[in-house]
Motif scaffolding. Structure first.
Motif, PDB file in Angstrom:
ATOM      1  N   TRP A 208       0.813  -1.196   0.000  1.00 20.07           N
ATOM      2  CA  TRP A 208       0.000   0.000   0.000  1.00 20.07           C
ATOM      3  C   TRP A 208       0.853   1.256   0.000  1.00 20.07           C
ATOM      4  O   TRP A 208       1.963   1.272   0.524  1.00 20.07           O
ATOM      5  CB  TRP A 208      -0.890   0.015   1.257  1.00 20.07           C
ATOM      6  CG  TRP A 208      -1.986  -0.998   1.197  1.00 20.07           C
ATOM      7  CD1 TRP A 208      -2.790  -1.271   0.127  1.00 20.07           C
ATOM      8  CD2 TRP A 208      -2.399  -1.860   2.257  1.00 20.07           C
ATOM      9  NE1 TRP A 208      -3.681  -2.268   0.469  1.00 20.07           N
ATOM     10  CE2 TRP A 208      -3.475  -2.632   1.764  1.00 20.07           C
ATOM     11  CE3 TRP A 208      -1.990  -2.042   3.570  1.00 20.07           C
ATOM     12  CZ2 TRP A 208      -4.134  -3.581   2.537  1.00 20.07           C
ATOM     13  CZ3 TRP A 208      -2.648  -2.982   4.336  1.00 20.07           C
ATOM     14  CH2 TRP A 208      -3.701  -3.744   3.833  1.00 20.07           C
ATOM     15  N   VAL A 212      -1.390   7.305   1.608  1.00 14.39           N
ATOM     16  CA  VAL A 212      -2.830   7.007   1.489  1.00 14.39           C
ATOM     17  C   VAL A 212      -3.291   6.226   2.717  1.00 14.39           C
ATOM     18  O   VAL A 212      -4.329   6.527   3.316  1.00 14.39           O
ATOM     19  CB  VAL A 212      -3.114   6.214   0.196  1.00 14.39           C
ATOM     20  CG1 VAL A 212      -4.540   5.692   0.185  1.00 14.39           C
ATOM     21  CG2 VAL A 212      -2.862   7.086  -1.022  1.00 14.39           C
ATOM     22  N   TYR A 213      -2.495   5.204   3.118  1.00  7.93           N
ATOM     23  CA  TYR A 213      -2.843   4.383   4.286  1.00  7.93           C
ATOM     24  C   TYR A 213      -3.017   5.273   5.521  1.00  7.93           C
ATOM     25  O   TYR A 213      -3.995   5.167   6.267  1.00  7.93           O
ATOM     26  CB  TYR A 213      -1.755   3.337   4.533  1.00  7.93           C
ATOM     27  CG  TYR A 213      -2.105   2.351   5.626  1.00  7.93           C
ATOM     28  CD1 TYR A 213      -1.769   2.590   6.966  1.00  7.93           C
ATOM     29  CD2 TYR A 213      -2.790   1.173   5.329  1.00  7.93           C
ATOM     30  CE1 TYR A 213      -2.110   1.693   7.959  1.00  7.93           C
ATOM     31  CE2 TYR A 213      -3.128   0.265   6.323  1.00  7.93           C
ATOM     32  CZ  TYR A 213      -2.785   0.533   7.635  1.00  7.93           C
ATOM     33  OH  TYR A 213      -3.134  -0.360   8.616  1.00  7.93           O
ATOM     34  N   VAL A 235      -6.243  15.008   1.184  1.00  9.73           N
ATOM     35  CA  VAL A 235      -6.694  14.278   0.007  1.00  9.73           C
ATOM     36  C   VAL A 235      -5.511  13.836  -0.822  1.00  9.73           C
ATOM     37  O   VAL A 235      -4.647  14.623  -1.133  1.00  9.73           O
ATOM     38  CB  VAL A 235      -7.549  15.179  -0.867  1.00  9.73           C
ATOM     39  CG1 VAL A 235      -8.004  14.410  -2.080  1.00  9.73           C
ATOM     40  CG2 VAL A 235      -8.715  15.687  -0.083  1.00  9.73           C
ATOM     41  N   ILE A 236      -5.502  12.581  -1.130  1.00  9.74           N
ATOM     42  CA  ILE A 236      -4.482  12.124  -2.066  1.00  9.74           C
ATOM     43  C   ILE A 236      -5.222  11.186  -2.984  1.00  9.74           C
ATOM     44  O   ILE A 236      -6.044  10.412  -2.547  1.00  9.74           O
ATOM     45  CB  ILE A 236      -3.411  11.299  -1.348  1.00  9.74           C
ATOM     46  CG1 ILE A 236      -2.888  12.063  -0.150  1.00  9.74           C
ATOM     47  CG2 ILE A 236      -2.284  10.950  -2.295  1.00  9.74           C
ATOM     48  CD1 ILE A 236      -2.195  11.188   0.828  1.00  9.74           C
ATOM     49  N   ALA A 237      -4.943  11.240  -4.242  1.00  2.00           N
ATOM     50  CA  ALA A 237      -5.594  10.277  -5.110  1.00  2.00           C
ATOM     51  C   ALA A 237      -4.639   9.917  -6.218  1.00  2.00           C
ATOM     52  O   ALA A 237      -4.122  10.779  -6.912  1.00  2.00           O
ATOM     53  CB  ALA A 237      -6.875  10.855  -5.677  1.00  2.00           C
ATOM     54  N   LYS A 238      -4.387   8.631  -6.372  1.00  2.00           N
ATOM     55  CA  LYS A 238      -3.501   8.225  -7.455  1.00  2.00           C
ATOM     56  C   LYS A 238      -4.370   7.666  -8.562  1.00  2.00           C
ATOM     57  O   LYS A 238      -4.729   6.508  -8.528  1.00  2.00           O
ATOM     58  CB  LYS A 238      -2.553   7.142  -6.939  1.00  2.00           C
ATOM     59  CG  LYS A 238      -1.839   7.656  -5.711  1.00  2.00           C
ATOM     60  CD  LYS A 238      -0.464   7.110  -5.594  1.00  2.00           C
ATOM     61  CE  LYS A 238       0.250   7.743  -4.426  1.00  2.00           C
ATOM     62  NZ  LYS A 238       0.371   9.186  -4.504  1.00  2.00           N
ATOM     63  N   LEU A 239      -4.797   8.531  -9.443  1.00  2.00           N
ATOM     64  CA  LEU A 239      -5.744   8.073 -10.451  1.00  2.00           C
ATOM     65  C   LEU A 239      -5.167   8.130 -11.841  1.00  2.00           C
ATOM     66  O   LEU A 239      -4.351   8.977 -12.121  1.00  2.00           O
ATOM     67  CB  LEU A 239      -7.010   8.937 -10.401  1.00  2.00           C
ATOM     68  CG  LEU A 239      -7.754   8.809  -9.081  1.00  2.00           C
ATOM     69  CD1 LEU A 239      -8.726   9.935  -8.912  1.00  2.00           C
ATOM     70  CD2 LEU A 239      -8.506   7.490  -9.053  1.00  2.00           C
TER      71      LEU A 239
END
Lengths: 239, 246
Positions: A208, A212-213, A235-239
């Motif tokens: 992970w 994010v965790y 906020v973190i987003a790996k998109l």
């Protein structure tokens, strides 16, 4: 004091060393905080922290003898408050550590020592030795606010919380499992170590993203974050 | 998209088609429109709503590929905001619906799809297929605060909540019942819906006043309602989208 090692599988092991009660005085607290910050700095995807100790105690709580050595009652109370304040950033550091955390309790964990253990995502203990014990009611101390919030966040059953806090229950391995306080109780130190390491490797294999965790963990315990001054989850987003 | 039919004394809302029933604005609007039609029904004695779906999926969450099917970061970000806003509206609609609600889960329910299921008063899940899966950790997303509030409302055990959120556990029906997330396990898809209908008919016999039911439910789920106004995972405090981080 405490050591931090890294195994070949990228698992950090924080050990409270020495055969004593690992009382949480300013020196040990500082040492633990420093080790946690080191682990944080070296964190990569798939890192895991296991915290454990040597000897008969995980930790027997704050160093009340050191507090009393201050000479007068008001000065003793001041030292105690000081230790309560010093432990808070340790709990905060664990709640915001960018990796899964496991406490392997191989001895007694009382008061602040139990809080230290419960600040981890997963807790294991021994079946044959060691109790969990919120000693405050027996020794005449009230419970700091962040202790209460942590206990509410981690122990779901109201009757379990009442037994722990209001009855000063000394909870052994199997009971701790049935009260929902720990994940598992193992027969002896070796089994405990194996089980903890095995769970650690399994968590590490999920690879992970640590940031994010951490943010998801903070989101899971919003009330605790408020009392620890940790602020909103980012906020973190790996998109 | 979705259909609404009456069977005996209960209503069945079905997400149709064999796809993943991704919660994009079209499907969300369609579901909310069906719920609006339900509100025009008499509220005493209240009927019961059963929500179910065709195919392998209950719902696989937000339509992330629709959000990303543009080269503009700010359009992507506003698409997320739109889906989040409509989903929170749907949650609010379900929580204030003047009748008991049952989710009959016959396929996978992930992320927002799982939240959608948990907005129902009862969850009945098919035994042999499908799982509940809060997938965010595995795909690198943060779980919104209102999802956590919903989990706190519906899952009493902190360890179960931790497993759902911090291990992105894929829960089969048996596991979900054990963790106290799901009320009952049904056999096949048809049997699951049948079990939901039976439960619905039992509740219909209680002749509850739907408005009173809704008000009580809103008290019980008050903490979720408190968090529905804002989703920090798609917008900043000043209302701007989180474009740069996505």
């Amino acid at each position: 004091m405490c050591t931090l090692e890294k195994t070949d599988d990228n698992i950090f092991v924080l050990t409270l060393t020495g055969d004593d009660e690992h009382r949480l005085n300013p020196t040990l607290i500082g040492s633990i905080l420093s080790a946690l910050r080191d682990a944080k700095e070296q964190a990569t995807s798939g890192s895991v922290l296991i915290t454990t100790s040597r000897g008969k105690f995980f930790s027997n709580g704050f160093d009340l003898a050191w507090a009393q050595a201050a000479g007068s009652k008001p000065k003793a109370v001041e030292r105690l408050h000081h230790m309560v304040e010093l432990l808070k950033p340790v709990v905060a550091e664990l709640i915001s550590l960018p990796m899964p955390t496991i406490a392997a309790i191989n001895g007694h964990a009382a008061a602040g020592g139990l809080i230290l253990a419960l600040s981890h995502d997963y807790v294991y203990m021994k079946r044959d030795r060691g109790v969990l014990y919120m000693s405050e009611v027996d020794i005449g101390l009230t419970i700091p606010d962040y202790f209460n919030v942590l206990l509410r966040a981690k122990i779901g059953s109201p009757s379990a919380r009442r037994d722990v806090l209001l009855r000063g229950a000394k909870v052994r391995g199997d009971e701790a499992v049935s009260m929902g306080i720990v994940e598992g109780a193992h027969d002896n130190e070796e089994r405990l170590r194996e089980a903890t390491m095995s769970h650690g490797k399994q968590l590490a294999s999920r690879k992970w993203d640590g940031e994010v965790y951490k943010e998801i963990r903070k989101g899971l315990y919003p009330e605790l974050c408020v009392v620890l001054g940790l602020g909103e989850a980012e906020v973190i987003a790996k998109l | 998209m979705c259909t609404l039919e009456k069977r005996g004394n209960v209503y069945i809302l079905t997400l149709t088609g064999n796809d993943e029933h991704r919660l994009n604005p079209t499907l969300l609007d369609s579901i909310r429109s069906a719920l609006r039609r339900l509100r025009s029904e008499p509220t005493s004695p209240s009927s019961v709503l059963i929500t179910t779906a065709h195919g392998k999926f209950f719902s696989n969450g937000y339509d992330l590929s629709w959000a990303r099917s543009t080269t503009s970061q700010s359009i992507t970000s506003s698409r997320y905001m739109m889906m989040s806003s409509k989903m929170r509206g749907l949650a609010s609609d379900l929580i204030s619906l003047p009748m008991p609600t049952i989710a009959a889960i016959t396929g996978h329910a992930s992320a927002a799809g799982m939240a959608f299921a948990l907005c129902h008063d009862y969850v009945i899940m098919r035994r042999d297929r499908g799982f509940l899966y809060m997938s965010e950790l595995d795909i690198g997303l943060v779980v919104p605060a209102w999802f956590v509030a919903l989990l706190e409302c519906k899952i009493g055990n902190p360890k179960a909540r931790r497993d759902v959120v911090l291990t992105a556990a894929k829960l089969t029906a048996e596991m979900a019942v054990e963790k106290g997330i799901v009320d009952k396990v049904g056999g096949s898809a048809e049997e699951t819906v049948e079990a939901a209908v039976r439960l619905g008919e039992e509740m219909f016999k209680r002749k509850w006043d739907g408005q009173v039911y809704a008000k009580n439910r809103m008290v019980v789920m008050g903490k979720v309602l408190d968090e529905l106004g804002f989703d920090g995972t798609v917008e900043e405090e000043n209302g701007k989208g989180i474009g740069s981080k996505l």
